[in-house]
Motif scaffolding. Structure first.
Motif, PDB file in Angstrom:
ATOM      1  N   THR A  30      37.836  40.775  44.370  1.00 52.99           N
ATOM      2  CA  THR A  30      36.372  40.682  44.299  1.00 52.99           C
ATOM      3  C   THR A  30      35.895  40.665  42.846  1.00 52.99           C
ATOM      4  O   THR A  30      35.016  39.872  42.496  1.00 52.99           O
ATOM      5  CB  THR A  30      35.721  41.857  45.047  1.00 52.99           C
ATOM      6  OG1 THR A  30      36.171  41.850  46.399  1.00 52.99           O
ATOM      7  CG2 THR A  30      34.212  41.754  45.034  1.00 52.99           C
ATOM      8  N   ALA A  33      36.626  37.289  41.340  1.00 53.36           N
ATOM      9  CA  ALA A  33      35.763  36.258  41.915  1.00 53.36           C
ATOM     10  C   ALA A  33      34.336  36.389  41.391  1.00 53.36           C
ATOM     11  O   ALA A  33      33.660  35.378  41.165  1.00 53.36           O
ATOM     12  CB  ALA A  33      35.775  36.364  43.433  1.00 53.36           C
ATOM     13  N   ASP A  36      34.214  34.796  38.003  1.00 54.31           N
ATOM     14  CA  ASP A  36      34.284  33.332  38.049  1.00 54.31           C
ATOM     15  C   ASP A  36      33.184  32.704  38.899  1.00 54.31           C
ATOM     16  O   ASP A  36      33.141  31.484  39.029  1.00 54.31           O
ATOM     17  CB  ASP A  36      35.643  32.896  38.604  1.00 54.31           C
ATOM     18  CG  ASP A  36      36.791  33.285  37.695  1.00 54.31           C
ATOM     19  OD1 ASP A  36      36.544  33.490  36.492  1.00 54.31           O
ATOM     20  OD2 ASP A  36      37.927  33.392  38.195  1.00 54.31           O
ATOM     21  N   HIS A  37      32.339  33.523  39.528  1.00 60.18           N
ATOM     22  CA  HIS A  37      31.272  33.029  40.423  1.00 60.18           C
ATOM     23  C   HIS A  37      31.851  32.164  41.547  1.00 60.18           C
ATOM     24  O   HIS A  37      31.367  31.081  41.841  1.00 60.18           O
ATOM     25  CB  HIS A  37      30.218  32.236  39.641  1.00 60.18           C
ATOM     26  CG  HIS A  37      29.591  33.021  38.540  1.00 60.18           C
ATOM     27  ND1 HIS A  37      28.724  34.055  38.782  1.00 60.18           N
ATOM     28  CD2 HIS A  37      29.714  32.938  37.192  1.00 60.18           C
ATOM     29  CE1 HIS A  37      28.330  34.568  37.638  1.00 60.18           C
ATOM     30  NE2 HIS A  37      28.932  33.912  36.644  1.00 60.18           N
ATOM     31  N   ASN A  38      32.909  32.691  42.175  1.00 57.38           N
ATOM     32  CA  ASN A  38      33.595  31.970  43.246  1.00 57.38           C
ATOM     33  C   ASN A  38      33.237  32.624  44.580  1.00 57.38           C
ATOM     34  O   ASN A  38      33.792  33.658  44.953  1.00 57.38           O
ATOM     35  CB  ASN A  38      35.108  32.013  42.990  1.00 57.38           C
ATOM     36  CG  ASN A  38      35.885  31.166  43.953  1.00 57.38           C
ATOM     37  OD1 ASN A  38      35.346  30.705  44.948  1.00 57.38           O
ATOM     38  ND2 ASN A  38      37.157  30.956  43.666  1.00 57.38           N
ATOM     39  N   GLY A  39      32.307  32.013  45.317  1.00 52.79           N
ATOM     40  CA  GLY A  39      31.781  32.595  46.550  1.00 52.79           C
ATOM     41  C   GLY A  39      32.817  32.877  47.629  1.00 52.79           C
ATOM     42  O   GLY A  39      32.871  33.991  48.160  1.00 52.79           O
ATOM     43  N   PRO A  40      33.661  31.894  47.994  1.00 52.16           N
ATOM     44  CA  PRO A  40      34.640  32.166  49.056  1.00 52.16           C
ATOM     45  C   PRO A  40      35.628  33.276  48.701  1.00 52.16           C
ATOM     46  O   PRO A  40      36.034  34.055  49.549  1.00 52.16           O
ATOM     47  CB  PRO A  40      35.368  30.831  49.224  1.00 52.16           C
ATOM     48  CG  PRO A  40      34.395  29.813  48.744  1.00 52.16           C
ATOM     49  CD  PRO A  40      33.630  30.477  47.637  1.00 52.16           C
ATOM     50  N   GLN A  41      35.981  33.347  47.435  1.00 53.68           N
ATOM     51  CA  GLN A  41      36.914  34.389  47.021  1.00 53.68           C
ATOM     52  C   GLN A  41      36.239  35.762  47.029  1.00 53.68           C
ATOM     53  O   GLN A  41      36.881  36.771  47.306  1.00 53.68           O
ATOM     54  CB  GLN A  41      37.480  34.075  45.640  1.00 53.68           C
ATOM     55  CG  GLN A  41      38.749  34.811  45.326  1.00 53.68           C
ATOM     56  CD  GLN A  41      39.381  34.313  44.034  1.00 53.68           C
ATOM     57  OE1 GLN A  41      38.771  33.574  43.269  1.00 53.68           O
ATOM     58  NE2 GLN A  41      40.608  34.730  43.805  1.00 53.68           N
ATOM     59  N   ILE A  42      34.931  35.809  46.739  1.00 48.45           N
ATOM     60  CA  ILE A  42      34.187  37.070  46.834  1.00 48.45           C
ATOM     61  C   ILE A  42      34.223  37.562  48.273  1.00 48.45           C
ATOM     62  O   ILE A  42      34.461  38.743  48.539  1.00 48.45           O
ATOM     63  CB  ILE A  42      32.727  36.901  46.354  1.00 48.45           C
ATOM     64  CG1 ILE A  42      32.678  36.607  44.862  1.00 48.45           C
ATOM     65  CG2 ILE A  42      31.905  38.147  46.665  1.00 48.45           C
ATOM     66  CD1 ILE A  42      31.305  36.210  44.347  1.00 48.45           C
ATOM     67  N   THR A  44      36.420  36.873  50.589  1.00 53.55           N
ATOM     68  CA  THR A  44      37.786  37.316  50.915  1.00 53.55           C
ATOM     69  C   THR A  44      38.045  38.725  50.372  1.00 53.55           C
ATOM     70  O   THR A  44      38.599  39.575  51.073  1.00 53.55           O
ATOM     71  CB  THR A  44      38.816  36.327  50.319  1.00 53.55           C
ATOM     72  OG1 THR A  44      38.597  35.041  50.876  1.00 53.55           O
ATOM     73  CG2 THR A  44      40.236  36.778  50.602  1.00 53.55           C
TER      74      THR A  44
END
Length: 68
Positions: A30, A33, A36-42, A44
Protein backbone atom coordinates in the motif's frame (compact mmCIF):
# COMPACT_ATOMS: atom_id res chain seq x y z
CA UNK A 1 -4.50 -34.99 24.93
CA UNK A 2 -1.26 -33.07 25.56
CA UNK A 3 -0.12 -33.74 22.02
CA UNK A 4 -3.35 -32.35 20.60
CA UNK A 5 -3.07 -29.22 22.76
CA UNK A 6 0.53 -28.75 21.65
CA UNK A 7 -0.43 -29.09 17.98
CA UNK A 8 -3.32 -26.66 18.44
CA UNK A 9 -1.03 -24.14 20.15
CA UNK A 10 1.61 -24.45 17.43
CA UNK A 11 -0.98 -24.04 14.67
CA UNK A 12 -2.39 -20.95 16.37
CA UNK A 13 1.04 -19.35 16.78
CA UNK A 14 1.93 -20.09 13.16
CA UNK A 15 -1.36 -18.60 11.93
CA UNK A 16 -0.94 -15.43 14.02
CA UNK A 17 2.64 -14.93 12.84
CA UNK A 18 1.65 -15.62 9.23
CA UNK A 19 -1.27 -13.19 9.45
CA UNK A 20 1.01 -10.55 10.94
CA UNK A 21 3.51 -10.98 8.12
CA UNK A 22 0.70 -10.78 5.55
CA UNK A 23 -0.52 -7.58 7.22
CA UNK A 24 2.97 -6.04 7.14
CA UNK A 25 3.44 -7.00 3.49
CA UNK A 26 0.07 -5.39 2.68
CA UNK A 27 1.23 -2.19 4.38
CA UNK A 28 4.42 -2.22 2.29
CA UNK A 29 2.46 -2.76 -0.93
CA UNK A 30 0.00 0.00 0.00
CA UNK A 31 2.80 2.43 0.84
CA UNK A 32 4.56 1.79 -2.47
CA UNK A 33 1.33 2.13 -4.40
CA UNK A 34 0.45 5.41 -2.67
CA UNK A 35 3.87 6.76 -3.59
CA UNK A 36 3.37 5.78 -7.26
CA UNK A 37 -0.35 6.74 -7.35
CA UNK A 38 -1.24 3.24 -8.53
CA UNK A 39 -4.94 2.65 -7.76
CA UNK A 40 -5.22 -1.12 -8.34
CA UNK A 41 -2.13 -1.80 -6.29
CA UNK A 42 -3.50 0.36 -3.44
CA UNK A 43 -6.63 -1.78 -3.46
CA UNK A 44 -4.56 -4.98 -3.39
CA UNK A 45 -2.50 -3.72 -0.45
CA UNK A 46 -5.56 -2.68 1.53
CA UNK A 47 -7.19 -6.08 0.99
CA UNK A 48 -3.98 -7.77 2.15
CA UNK A 49 -4.07 -5.67 5.32
CA UNK A 50 -7.71 -6.59 5.90
CA UNK A 51 -7.10 -10.26 5.14
CA UNK A 52 -4.00 -10.54 7.30
CA UNK A 53 -5.09 -8.39 10.19
CA UNK A 54 -8.73 -9.02 10.59
CA UNK A 55 -9.43 -12.41 9.14
CA UNK A 56 -6.32 -14.53 9.68
CA UNK A 57 -5.23 -13.17 13.07
CA UNK A 58 -8.80 -12.97 14.39
CA UNK A 59 -9.58 -16.51 13.24
CA UNK A 60 -6.38 -17.83 14.82
CA UNK A 61 -7.16 -16.06 18.10
CA UNK A 62 -10.68 -17.48 18.03
CA UNK A 63 -9.30 -20.93 17.22
CA UNK A 64 -7.04 -20.64 20.27
CA UNK A 65 -10.13 -20.38 22.49
CA UNK A 66 -11.30 -23.89 21.59
CA UNK A 67 -11.40 -26.00 24.73
CA UNK A 68 -10.63 -29.68 24.32
Amino acid sequence: MDLLNTILSLFTKFAIIGGGLWLVWGAIVTGGALKDHNGPQIQTGVWQIVGGGLIIIAAAALFQQIAL
